[in-house]
Design an enzyme around this catalytic site. Structure first.
Site, short mmCIF file in Angstrom:
data_model
loop_
_atom_site.label_atom_id
_atom_site.label_comp_id
_atom_site.label_asym_id
_atom_site.label_seq_id
_atom_site.Cartn_x
_atom_site.Cartn_y
_atom_site.Cartn_z
N ASP A 150 1.93 5.06 -0.11
CA ASP A 150 1.33 6.09 0.57
C ASP A 150 1.31 7.37 -0.45
OD1 ASP A 150 0.21 7.66 2.61
OD2 ASP A 150 1.87 7.94 3.78
N ARG A 197 0.72 -1.13 -0.02
CA ARG A 197 -0.09 0.10 0.00
C ARG A 197 0.89 1.31 0.04
NH1 ARG A 197 -2.73 0.64 4.67
NH2 ARG A 197 -1.23 -0.77 5.85
N ARG A 228 11.57 5.89 3.37
CA ARG A 228 11.89 7.43 3.42
C ARG A 228 12.73 7.66 4.69
NH1 ARG A 228 7.40 11.00 2.84
NH2 ARG A 228 5.93 9.33 3.55
#
Length: 286
Positions: free
Chosen positions: A54, A52, A212
């Site tokens: 973002d 999933r 990230r």
């Protein structure tokens, strides 16, 4: 009948993968396109993805599955024909979708296939340009422009030190009850011939904002603000460090998802489902 759909998308204008009321998401648009083409009632399809992504994260190698009715009476004769001629279905779904989402292929999934639970690993890439003379406005939505030169060798050394089974709580956004233990299979950095700095990271699954945050840690090392050993210090601290900045989403792309052969699907699904007790642990990244 379960279908496997391989697709790609530019995540820049989407609020992530997962459907959210009033927001533009990849899941919502793909579901609506399939429902329209197959002439099925709204809400009758459930599309499940491998990872999933973002808001703002892109995908070249996203994989999803969806269960569709085989009986003509569930939709229409035209819909039933499309299910059996999957190239037609893919072409018509692409005709409905916005150009920022492209279905590469639709195939009949083998018995036991589950896009989420059957995945062996997911691979992401993060792209950076650190030379102002090479900053290309045409790639600004997919590559992070960084104003200072990065030491790729130091970043690669630090990245490799994090490979293995660890608790990545220091690099994950906390979610109540969700595990942060992951197996990082590969993590490394290279500089391409055209001076693009690329980080490739592969794991069984990722927790929220993990990639990230890892990239933010590597940039601090690449700039020389920290030495390569700092990455392991952050990892073992098991809590977010203010020195680790979560970098912007637009440089991140889901590149590939791997699955076992058909004979190994059922075992992989059972193994994964046994240790995944929360939706947040299914490979989400943001």
């Amino acid at each position: 009948m379960r279908l496997r759909i391989d697709l790609a998308y530019d995540g820049g204008d989407f609020r992530g993968w997962a459907s959210q009321p009033g927001l533009r998401t990849v899941q919502a648009e793909l579901t609506a396109a399939l429902t329209t083409v197959l002439r099925l009632p709204e809400g009758s399809l459930r599309v499940t993805c491998a990872g999933r992504t973002d808001s703002g994260v892109h995908a070249r190698g996203q994989v999803v599955h969806v269960d569709v009715p085989e009986a003509p009476e569930a939709g229409s004769p035209t819909a039933a024909r499309q299910v059996t001629q999957l190239d037609i279905l893919a072409r018509r779904v692409n005709g409905v979708l916005d150009k920022t989402v492209r279905v590469h292929r639709i195939s009949e999934a083998p018995d036991g296939f589950d896009a989420r639970f059957a995945a062996l690993w997911r691979r992401y890439a993060y792209r950076i340009v650190d030379d102002p003379a090479r900053a290309d406005p045409l790639t600004r939505n997919h590559v992070l422009f960084w104003p200072r030169r990065l030491d790729v060798a130091a970043m690669d050394e630090a990245a490799r030190s994090l490979v293995g089974l660890h608790d990545f709580a220091a690099f994950c956004k906390h979610r109540e009850g969700a595990t942060t233990i992951r197996t990082l299979l590969e993590f490394g950095w290279t500089r391409t011939d055209d001076e693009l700095v690329v980080g490739h990271v592969k794991a069984d699954a990722f927790c929220h904002s993990m990639v990230r945050a890892l990239v933010g840690c590597m940039i601090a090392i690449g700039e020389g603000r920290q030495d390569p050993a700092w990455a392991v210090e952050i990892l073992t601290g098991r809590r977010r460090d203010q020195g680790v900045v979560v970098v912007p989403a637009h440089g991140l792309t889901l590149e590939e998802v791997a699955y076992p052969d058909a004979a190994g699907l059922a075992d992989r699904v059972a193994q994964t489902a046994a240790r995944r007790t929360h939706a947040e642990t299914d490979g989400a990244e943001g």
